[in-house]
Structures are given as structure tokens and as C-alpha cells.
Scaffold this motif. Sequence first.
Motif, PDB file in Angstrom:
ATOM      1  N   LYS A   1      25.770 -20.192   9.911  1.00  4.51           N
ATOM      2  CA  LYS A   1      26.394 -20.362   8.462  1.00  4.51           C
ATOM      3  C   LYS A   1      27.054 -21.734   8.324  1.00  4.51           C
ATOM      4  O   LYS A   1      26.892 -22.332   7.251  1.00  4.51           O
ATOM      5  CB  LYS A   1      27.491 -19.358   8.206  1.00  4.51           C
TER       6      LYS A   1
ATOM      7  N   GLU B   1      26.693 -16.916  17.199  1.00  3.72           N
ATOM      8  CA  GLU B   1      25.587 -17.816  16.635  1.00  3.72           C
ATOM      9  C   GLU B   1      25.599 -17.698  14.904  1.00  3.72           C
ATOM     10  O   GLU B   1      25.187 -18.503  14.334  1.00  3.72           O
ATOM     11  CB  GLU B   1      24.151 -17.311  17.234  1.00  3.72           C
ATOM     12  N   GLU B   2      25.723 -16.567  14.447  1.00  4.58           N
ATOM     13  CA  GLU B   2      25.756 -16.055  12.842  1.00  4.58           C
ATOM     14  C   GLU B   2      26.802 -17.028  12.334  1.00  4.58           C
ATOM     15  O   GLU B   2      26.299 -17.816  11.265  1.00  4.58           O
ATOM     16  CB  GLU B   2      26.052 -14.940  12.583  1.00  4.58           C
ATOM     17  N   GLU B   3      27.959 -17.408  13.044  1.00  8.66           N
ATOM     18  CA  GLU B   3      29.154 -18.044  12.395  1.00  8.66           C
ATOM     19  C   GLU B   3      28.678 -19.588  12.370  1.00  8.66           C
ATOM     20  O   GLU B   3      28.676 -20.353  11.337  1.00  8.66           O
ATOM     21  CB  GLU B   3      30.246 -17.804  12.923  1.00  8.66           C
TER      22      GLU B   3
END
Length: 560
Positions: free
Chosen positions: A512, A507-509
Amino acid sequence: LATCGTVFALATGLGIGRLGADNTLKSAIAVGAAFAPSSLGVSSQVLTAGQALNTPTGQLIIASSVVDDVLGLILLSLLEVLVKESPTALDWILPFLSSFGYLAVLGYLGVSWIPRVLQDHILPRIPESKRDWISFALLFFLLTAYLPLLDYSGASYLTGAFLAGLSFSQLPSVQTSYDNASREIMVWLMRIFFAATIGFQIPVRYFDDPSVLLSGAIFLIPVLAKLPLGLFVPRFQRDFPEDFPFDPYWRDVIITSLSMLCRGEFNFLVASYGLTVGLLSPNQYASVVFAVLVSCVCAPLALARVLLYYNAKAKSYMEGAHPVKQVGDTNFGTRPMFVAIQARTPVQWGLQERFQQELERAGLLLIDHRTWHTVGLNPVCITRIFAQDKNVRVKLQKCFFEGSSHTAATVVMQMIHTSTVGTDSIKGSPSFNDLAGYEQGEKDLEMGDASNHGGAATSSAAGSPLSSRKLSEHVSSLTDRGDAVVAESVRVDVAEEEEEAGETIEEEEVGKRTEEIRQVMIGCLGDDVEPSDYVIEVARQWENSAFEQGDEQIEEQTTP
């Protein structure tokens, strides 16, 4: 595009019009002028019904058709010069000077000064209950001033009607009132107008003459002269996904060519004028009308069929599954990531081109690109883009059997193929037909190559990702039919995969990445645009609820 189309049709019609021994140069020019304009009304209706009007190609066609109509009005003015006894050089030059001059001067005033004066200084002083009637009165006053002004100065009076409507087109209240008040009556006015000016003048009694029909068939050549115009279309989608079902460039070429082939009311008016002033004989007029009638029927039907075909292909791609690549010898896989972008920004010249160029540099493959705008002096541009990201892929859990290149769906299909039940009896079951890519899977099974194929059946189940629910339903269906051999052989594998099957994304990738795309879009707006002036949202795949709400707002705010 518009200029070349007018020249092609005019030159071809003129050349064919000179073939007869009794045909004069003036009559040949009238024949060419009758085929020169394309029908904006016909093509726009078909493009709207085919959901292509708000695409870059659709906007290009509309812009070209508007310019095409302007050139057609100039040709109509030149026909008036042809019937003069001894026209001077000024008579030939005046239609060009007056048409382009008035379009430049009055057109600029109509999109800048006139609507702003009306909205800021005149309409606020009028009581709201009388504002609609006063607006119509002002529109009628401007129309009555423009019509004789352009007619006596050598331009077509129809250009004056266009400029008068343009001056009020940016006032939302005027446009809404006009649509509401004239929608029902306009239908009958249009029917009566075309029946009285065009319908009654179609020479049906001449259509039983073989020479007229033969000449009409030959006059289809000027109609088809605009067919190569599709090659002028730029490649809006410079790159596209490998598994995309067609080349978008050739789709745009075909759609543009067919749109420019559409003929309509303006062609009948030019031909009718030629007959009235004696430039066309009755037989010539009948042949021209026959060719225009054929194009009025065939070109829109062909365009509608092409749009239907490509829309179905694009829809199946965006709603379907996509190839899954196995990660080493593990049971994990990856598939392309798709993003949906929606932007509400101020209108800027060249903004859509900047969006496209910068998103492509950022590693996106644009699949669908559409734009609308609201009505008003400060319009809002609504942009929707669906794209595939080349730099980020979606990770899938448990979509391959460990140590094998088979997806779960492939193994199930292999077991069905090798079971004692028989392939033909299973193909008829509803659950089997529910598997996406059935036709490709059927071909692969018949070839005995189901274990290695990359067809739609394999990618569909994996891209769903595993479609465990469908596989379970399929097993249940087989059990209900008494096909216990196949059911028992696949139930264990499905049960083991069901718990962990699905997409697992960093999810973080992804967050971003979507923010990077959003910043790219913001960078296209320039430094002069404040954050309060735009809204840009980037979501993975389609946010259906949000976009449906956006569509409702778009329908309320934009022109038809």
C-alpha cells in the motif's frame, strides 16, 4: 549564479589590474574579462567522473556554466570595442543587443522549428546511405551562415557556432553519426588547435621573473572571487535522515564553489586576444596565464577529491546498516525503510522540483536524486530517486535478546572483549574485521561501554538484520584458532537465533505504501499526461537487476 560570478571576477580583476602605475583602464578591463568565464569543459568532465553531473547540483552547475560562457562571449565582443579609436554608444550596446537577440530568436528556432523541419521533411527524402553526409553538409551550411552573420552584427562568431550545433542537437541520427565519425579525429584536432592557439602562446620564459610570479599569485584573487557562489545554491534536500553522514547542503555548496573556480580554454583565448590587440603587456599576459594555469590544475583536483570523499560517504550509508529500535522489552526491532523510485516520463518544466516537493510532503527523505533525458524531439526524462520513508519502518525478528537492549553482535563483542584470549589477538582475525563498524566497535570496547552504545557495530549486525551467517563464520574462525572459550559461549545463542532471524514485513502494508508513493509521482505529471506516456516503479530498497537494465538503456539513449 552565472551573473554574480561574472561580475565578481570581472570587478576583482579590474580592481587589481588598476594597481600598477602604468596600467590603464582598458588593460584592467581585459584582465578582469580574462578571469570572468568558468570552464564548462573542465568542470563537466570532473563532475561526470565523480558521478555528480546528473544530480540537481550538477545540472545547476552546467546551466550556470553555459550562461557564464555566453556572458564571456559578450565580454570578448566588448574587448573588440575597446580597441576602436572612437567607439560610439551604439558600439557598446550592440554586442548585448545582438548576442541576446540572436540567442533568443535563433536559439528558439534551433530547438523547435529547424530540427522538426529537418526530421519530418528533409531527411526522410534523402536515401539512408547518404543521409549522414547530407546532414553534415546542412550543418556546415548553417555554420557558414551564422558565423559572419553574428560577427558583422557585433556579437561573437563563437555564438554562431554554438547556435548551429544547437539546431542539430535534437536529431539522434545526426548526433550518433557525428560522434562516431569525429570521435577519433576530434581528439587530434583539439590537441592541434590548443597547441597552436594556446600552448605555443604560454610565455614560459617569463615564469623565471619573480615579478611575474608575484603578480600571478595576486591574480589568483580574481580566480577565488567565485568561491562564495556556492552559497547561492538552494537547499535541494531540505531534510535528511538523522544518521546521514553529512549535511547535503554543504556538500552542494563546496562542489558548486570548486566547479565555478575551474578555468580553461576560454580564459586563455580572452587573454591571448588581449595580448594580440595590445590591451595586455607581455608581463601582464604572463601573470594572467600563470594564475589561469594554477586554477586549471588545482581546482579540478580539489573538486575530484571532494567528490570522491562524499561519494564514499554516501555509498557507505546506502550499502551499510542503520539504527535499530527495540520494540518494548521484546527481542523484536525496527529500522528505517528505504524505497527506490524510477520514472520514465515526458519532459516537463519544473517536474523534478514537483517530484521533490510532493515526495517530501508524503513523508520521504530524499537521499539521492538523479535525472537523464533521451535525445530527440520528444525526449523521455529518466528519474531515479533513493529515499528513506519516515512513516514506515522495517520490522526485524530476533535481533535483540529478550529483556535486554543488546543486539546479538553487541553480546558477541562483549564476550570477545572479556575472554581470556585477549582483545589484540582477536582483532587481527579476518572474521572480526568483517563485522561492519569495526572501528566504532573498537572504540566502544576500549571505553568499556559496549553494552549501551548505538554505534555502527550494533546497528550493522542488527540492520543486516542479525548477520547470523557472519556470526557463525566468526565462531568457526575462533574454533579453528583454538579459542574454544569464546566459541562455546556464543555458539548456542547464534544457533537459536539463526532459524528465525530476518526481516518480517507486513507485505500488504508495504504494498500500500509503495502504491501511495507511486500515485504521488503520477500526480506530479498533471492531467494531460496519458498512462501510456509514463512508467513509474517504486520498489523497497534497490532492485539491482532492474536498475542495471535501466542503466544500459539510459546509456544507449542519452547524450554523453
